[in-house]
Design an enzyme around this catalytic site. Structure first.
Site, PDB file in Angstrom:
ATOM      1  N   CYS A 218      49.008   0.563 -51.007  1.00 48.37           N
ATOM      2  CA  CYS A 218      47.741   1.104 -51.031  1.00 48.37           C
ATOM      3  C   CYS A 218      46.997   0.688 -52.331  1.00 48.37           C
ATOM      4  CB  CYS A 218      47.819   2.440 -50.380  1.00 48.37           C
ATOM      5  SG  CYS A 218      48.445   2.674 -48.862  1.00 48.37           S
TER       6      CYS A 218
ATOM      7  N   ASP B  35      44.247  -2.405 -46.359  1.00 52.51           N
ATOM      8  CA  ASP B  35      44.888  -2.519 -47.566  1.00 52.51           C
ATOM      9  C   ASP B  35      46.062  -3.227 -47.486  1.00 52.51           C
ATOM     10  OD1 ASP B  35      46.144  -0.386 -46.474  1.00 52.51           O
ATOM     11  OD2 ASP B  35      45.463   1.069 -47.851  1.00 52.51           O
TER      12      ASP B  35
ATOM     13  N   ASP C 107      43.595   1.780 -43.605  1.00 57.99           N
ATOM     14  CA  ASP C 107      45.082   1.996 -44.106  1.00 57.99           C
ATOM     15  C   ASP C 107      46.305   1.741 -43.275  1.00 57.99           C
ATOM     16  OD1 ASP C 107      46.569   3.255 -46.316  1.00 57.99           O
ATOM     17  OD2 ASP C 107      45.530   5.117 -45.989  1.00 57.99           O
ATOM     18  N   ASP C 108      46.975   0.998 -44.012  1.00 58.53           N
ATOM     19  CA  ASP C 108      48.311   0.648 -43.353  1.00 58.53           C
ATOM     20  C   ASP C 108      48.230   0.006 -41.827  1.00 58.53           C
ATOM     21  OD1 ASP C 108      49.542   1.718 -45.730  1.00 58.53           O
ATOM     22  OD2 ASP C 108      50.419   3.446 -44.637  1.00 58.53           O
TER      23      ASP C 108
END
Length: 419
Positions: A45, A263, A11-12
């Site tokens: 996201c 993502d 994530d990120d």
């Protein structure tokens, strides 16, 4: 026995941070295909995750904002995903980790196609709720959830050591802020240098008008955010190492395909920006690695997208990816096995249907079209990899035509336009 498939979705995570993950680097990157030009379908996201699960670009799935779950379900997209198709093909399936923003409004929801369902409902709060196969429970923290989900994944893998093939997703919340690394890694990157060439870009005259008057970012704040991301990724690295250990111990590693992506990336002061969502390499680019049976380790500049995960996975299962619905992505299976990417796509679209821009990558160039303000940017990434000087005197009519065609198409027609 057919091959297993595991997707790991962080994530990120910026591309540049992949090298800091020693276990992942040694056991996935060096044992598989490392794509230097992997991209998010949309660097935000929720929409990105919708694209991953369906192999639809945002202009085709219609989920533009980060509260993605409700429109995703309302349009029936959850009825035709990688999970539903793999389940129909006889695979056991399991989802372990972050799903989509908005799912907390349906706390007992279990997406179609998943036999096991371990998802986070609340983020960034103490004692967040977790959905375990439709039952809501709590864990101590968001970071504890990543470990909780990884334990459930390892249990899933062990249970399938002598059964039919499986398809699983591990999607940790790290390195999404706020930073809460484990005590073991909390000081691993204290005072790590942070001075990327595009940091607080001094001359913004080549950028869109809304960017030109942005104030500089605070270097110390950006450095601390970078430090936190790297430290959290060490926890992810530990979990990946343990998953790989279980695959090896149960004799499944040699028949399991592993896809590692994020993502979206993240901007930490480059071009004076903080966040994702923007059409620059730091945000739109993602780490992208594939390890699988018969795949020779190599690094490639082939243009790949998140939308390619679903068709490749279906191809591994012996399915026609376009049965029932033409997918926007394409299967990587043949070039992964052969190492020959000469017939692969020549151009790739990345977009943000919420902020109304499109990014076209072709060759060494990155063309950005801002539809709302009728502005554009064009960079030669070979000469200007940090996107510091847009080629303002260029004729971009052909770039604009191609970008317009790609953002107005889908399926087989779209893939034809990429050649």
């Amino acid at each position: 026995m057919a091959d297993n498939v595991l997707w790991i979705i962080t994530d990120d995570q910026m591309r540049s941070t992949l090298r800091s993950m020693d276990r992942t680097w040694r056991r996935l990157v060096r044992k598989g295909v490392h794509f230097r030009q992997g991209y998010s379908a949309m660097p935000l996201c929720g929409p990105a995750r919708a694209s991953i699960l369906t192999s639809r670009y945002p202009h085709n799935h219609g989920c533009a904002t980060n509260m993605t779950h409700q429109p995703f379900v309302a349009q029936g997209h959850d009825q035709d995903t990688a999970a539903t198709r793999m389940k129909e093909a006889g695979y056991d399936t399991g989802y372990f980790g972050k799903y989509m923003n908005g799912v907390a409004q349906q706390p007992a929801y279990v997406a179609p196609g998943w036999d096991r369902w371990v998802t986070l409902l609340d983020g960034m709060i103490d004692h967040p709720r977790v959905n375990v196969d439709g039952t809501v429970r709590k864990v101590d923290s968001q970071r504890e959830f990543d470990r909780f989900a990884a334990r459930r994944l390892r249990r899933f893998i062990r249970r399938h050591h002598d059964t039919g093939p499986w398809f699983a997703v591990y999607s940790p919340t790290a390195p999404h802020g706020p930073s809460t690394p484990s005590p073991e890694h909390a000081d691993d990157f204290d005072d790590v240098p942070w001075d990327p060439p595009a940091f607080n870009e001094p001359d913004m005259s080549d950028k869109p008008t809304w960017l030109r008057d942005l104030p500089p970012q605070d270097r110390r704040k950006m450095q601390k955010l970078y430090e936190g991301k790297l430290e959290e990724l060490q926890d992810v690295d530990d979990q990946i190492g343990q998953v790989l250990d279980v695959l090896r111990e149960t004799g499944q590693l040699k028949r399991t395909w592993i896809f590692f992506v994020s993502d979206n990336g993240y901007l930490l002061g480059e071009h004076r920006l903080l966040h994702k969502s923007q059409p620059y390499e730091e945000a739109a680019g993602i780490p992208f690695v594939v390890r699988g049976p018969g795949v020779e380790p190599r690094t490639t500049d082939a243009l790949v997208s998140q939308v390619d995960l679903m068709p490749t996975t279906l191809d591994i299962a012996g399915l026609d990816p376009d049965t029932g619905r033409e997918l926007d992505g394409r299967s990587m299976l043949e070039p992964l096995r052969s190492g020959d990417w000469s017939a692969w796509r020549r151009r790739l679209i990345i977009e943000n249907t919420n902020l109304d821009w499109a990014l076209l990558r072709e060759g060494s160039h990155a063309y950005v079209e801002h539809h709302g303000t009728d502005e554009w940017e064009l960079y030669d990434l070979e000469r200007d990899p940090h996107q510091l000087a847009s080629l303002r005197d260029a004729d971009v009519s052909e770039w604009s035509r191609k970008a317009g065609q790609l953002t107005g198409s889908q399926g087989v027609a779209m893939r034809g336009l990429e050649q």
